[in-house]
Design a protein around this motif. Structure first.
Motif, short mmCIF file in Angstrom:
data_model
loop_
_atom_site.label_atom_id
_atom_site.label_comp_id
_atom_site.label_asym_id
_atom_site.label_seq_id
_atom_site.Cartn_x
_atom_site.Cartn_y
_atom_site.Cartn_z
N ALA A 120 0.82 -1.23 0.00
CA ALA A 120 0.00 0.00 0.00
C ALA A 120 0.85 1.27 0.00
O ALA A 120 0.44 2.30 0.55
CB ALA A 120 -1.01 0.00 1.15
N SER A 130 0.69 5.86 -5.10
CA SER A 130 -0.50 6.63 -5.42
C SER A 130 -1.05 6.29 -6.80
O SER A 130 -1.91 6.99 -7.32
CB SER A 130 -0.17 8.13 -5.39
OG SER A 130 0.43 8.46 -4.16
N ASP A 147 -7.15 2.55 3.28
CA ASP A 147 -6.77 3.95 3.11
C ASP A 147 -5.92 4.37 4.30
O ASP A 147 -6.39 4.38 5.44
CB ASP A 147 -8.07 4.79 3.03
CG ASP A 147 -7.84 6.23 2.62
OD1 ASP A 147 -6.94 6.87 3.18
OD2 ASP A 147 -8.61 6.73 1.76
N GLY A 149 -3.46 7.02 3.59
CA GLY A 149 -3.19 8.44 3.30
C GLY A 149 -4.00 8.90 2.11
O GLY A 149 -3.71 9.93 1.51
N MET A 178 4.04 8.03 8.62
CA MET A 178 3.74 6.79 7.89
C MET A 178 4.98 5.93 7.71
O MET A 178 4.94 4.73 8.06
CB MET A 178 3.03 7.14 6.57
CG MET A 178 2.78 6.00 5.63
SD MET A 178 4.20 5.65 4.60
CE MET A 178 4.34 7.19 3.69
N ARG A 229 10.99 3.81 1.79
CA ARG A 229 10.23 4.18 2.99
C ARG A 229 10.79 3.51 4.24
O ARG A 229 10.76 4.09 5.33
CB ARG A 229 8.75 3.86 2.80
CG ARG A 229 8.14 4.73 1.72
CD ARG A 229 6.67 4.47 1.56
NE ARG A 229 6.16 5.15 0.38
CZ ARG A 229 4.92 5.56 0.23
NH1 ARG A 229 4.04 5.36 1.19
NH2 ARG A 229 4.54 6.17 -0.87
N ASP A 247 -1.02 13.18 -2.83
CA ASP A 247 -1.75 12.84 -1.60
C ASP A 247 -2.05 14.06 -0.75
O ASP A 247 -2.54 13.94 0.37
CB ASP A 247 -0.90 11.88 -0.73
CG ASP A 247 -0.40 10.69 -1.50
OD1 ASP A 247 -1.08 10.29 -2.47
OD2 ASP A 247 0.67 10.16 -1.15
N1 GLN Z 1 -0.52 7.52 -1.48
C1 GLN Z 1 -0.24 7.43 -0.09
C2 GLN Z 1 1.12 6.82 0.14
O1 GLN Z 1 1.78 6.57 -0.79
C3 GLN Z 1 -1.32 6.70 0.62
C4 GLN Z 1 -1.18 5.24 0.67
C5 GLN Z 1 -2.32 4.56 1.35
O2 GLN Z 1 -3.32 5.18 1.70
N2 GLN Z 1 -2.16 3.28 1.57
O3 GLN Z 1 1.51 6.61 1.23
#
Ligand code: GLN
Length: 475
Positions: free
Chosen positions: A122, A125, A168, A170, A307, A353, A420
């Protein structure tokens, strides 16, 4: 949609088996190009549909979701099915249990036809970060469907299924809904159980529905919401018939338009469409109030600290021991095992990340980044608390632009993160957000959907659903 199909099932105009066969026919026609799905659960789906038909024949009461084809994002565990989170790391991972959301929809006899594509774990975007290849936008297959629930949005909009579950953290439900022209609801943090959902940012993640209509999103929420002893962060209330709150009247409601969401970076055509939708809300009897959410400019930076911090902790469990990923690896030491398994199992965005999050949590930087970000998060929350003393709902564009071309932002993570900008705040502060289609802009001869985002008070899903529903039935 769901209600009409339910009536048809009850009247004998169609059977659940026919609906399911139809869904697989559309999938056969379209999914090779769209790639909305990572795997299918045809056998279970056909069995479930046949069971529902028997129930109908026997005059048993069936739920609104019963016999209706749907899809589940592939970061949600379902017993006996491969659950990959679109990562090579989990290529062979077969979930040993059902996520609570999966249990709930199964109990209501939903017909789950398969698991949908997403950005790996996840993170993304556009759904282009899937280790299994991107999903395409059904409105224009040269464009991205948004992400990370791009597979769910594409599956719904292309009529492969009637509705789908997304997650969801972000914006991953709302932004793909906006890009594909669907409805997407991120519930209040705690409204829906996260048990059995592969964790990304645990203080931000929520499960919700992507649908064609607002009422359908309400119907799905009613089935998945509510307390779950298996998720300590799940709220103690919430099992309500949300669809009953869709009454189609918002006269006198105060809708706040935050000026910070209409500034630099917002595409001019999207701004025009959005402003026209504000006018429509006015015509429906809502009072439009100009408001300010003063800390908005810090939201994206705050999100991209919190995040990755949470993600890097959550992904630490993937070490090749418990969840697979060590096939073909022959390490001599534990460190070698980690490096080889994680080096080959994770894709570039996930690695980026993990590095960012490990950095922001490390000794010496924790206070400067993570702790500070948590303080800004509290300020963002205060912005919303203040706003909700003046207005009932906050209305913004869902994304600063329409769906862009596949590949357009793959080489520029910062540009990608900017997609986002309007969605991350709802996750940081925990409020519910609903994206509804509010119009289209013309691009290269194609009408591309624009989404508007309604945010409500904590646990006021019924309010935003009614506002969205009122808009939808009057436009
Ligand atoms: N686009 C955002 C991100 O890259 C949201 C991702 C999400 O909601 N899983 O972190």
């Amino acid at each position: 949609m769901i209600r009409d199909l339910h009536e048809k099932l009850l009247n004998g105009d169609v059977t659940a088996v026919e609906l399911t066969n139809r869904a697989f026919d559309v999938i056969d026609q379209k999914d090779e190009e769209l790639h909305a799905f990572l795997s299918f659960t045809k056998e279970q789906a056909m069995r479930k549909a046949a069971d529902v038909d028997v129930k109908i024949k026997n005059g048993e009461k069936i739920d609104l979701l019963a016999g209706i084809p749907c899809a589940v994002k592939d970061n949600i565990c379902m017993t006996g099915t491969v659950t990959t989170a679109a990562s090579k790391m989990l290529e062979d991972y077969i979930a040993p249990y059902d996520a609570t959301v999966a249990t709930r929809i199964k109990e209501n006899d939903a017909v789950i036809v398969g698991k949908t594509n997403l950005d790996e774990f996840a993170c993304g975007s556009t759904t282009e970060n899937s280790a299994y290849g991107p999903t395409k936008n059904p409105v224009d297959p040269t464009r991205v469907p948004g992400g990370t629930s791009g597979g769910s949005a594409a599956a719904v909009v292309s009529d492969e299924v009637v509705w789908a579950l997304g997650t969801d953290t972000g914006g991953s439900i709302r932004q793909p809904a906006s890009f594909c022209g669907a409805v997407g609801l991120k519930p209040t943090y705690g409204r829906v159980s996260r048990y059995g959902v592969i964790a990304m940012g645990s203080s931000l993640d929520q499960v919700g529905a992507i649908t064609k209509t607002v009422e359908d999103a309400a119907i799905v929420l009613s089935r998945i919401a509510g307390h779950d002893p298996m998720d300590a962060t799940s709220a103690t209330s919430g099992e309500k018939p949300y669809e009953d709150y869709c009454i189609g009247d918002i006269k006198g409601a105060k809708i706040g338009i935050p000026k910070e969401y209409l500034g630099d970076g917002l595409d001019d055509q999207v701004r025009d469409v959005f402003m026209q939708s504000v006018e429509k809300f006015k015509l429906l009897g809502a009072e439009i109030v100009d408001i300010s959410l003063p800390h908005t400019e810090y939201a994206l930076a705050t999100y991209y600290i919190i995040m990755p911090s949470e993600l890097s902790s959550n992904l630490a469990r993937y070490d090749g021991i418990r969840f697979g990923g060590a096939e073909g690896v022959d390490p001599k030491t534990v460190l070698e095992q980690y490096m080889e398994v994680r080096g080959k199992g994770f894709g570039p965005e996930v690695k980026r990340r993990i590095m960012l999050g490990t950095y922001t949590l490390s000794a010496g930087y924790y206070d400067a980044y993570y702790k500070k970000a948590q303080k800004v998060r509290a300020l963002l929350r205060k912005d919303f608390e203040n706003a909700f003393t003046k207005v009932n709902y906050v209305f913004t564009p869902t994304a600063p632009e329409v769906a862009f071309k596949l590949g357009a932002k793959c080489d520029d993570p910062l540009k990608m993160y900017l997609s986002d900008i309007y969605t991350v705040t709802a996750n940081l502060v925990g409020v519910p957000g609903l994206s509804i289609p509010v119009g289209t802009v013309s691009c290269d001869g194609v009408q591309l959907p624009v989404g508007g985002q309604l945010m409500g008070k904590w646990f006021d899903e019924e309010g935003i659903l009614n506002a969205g529903y009122t808009y939808e039935i009057n436009t």
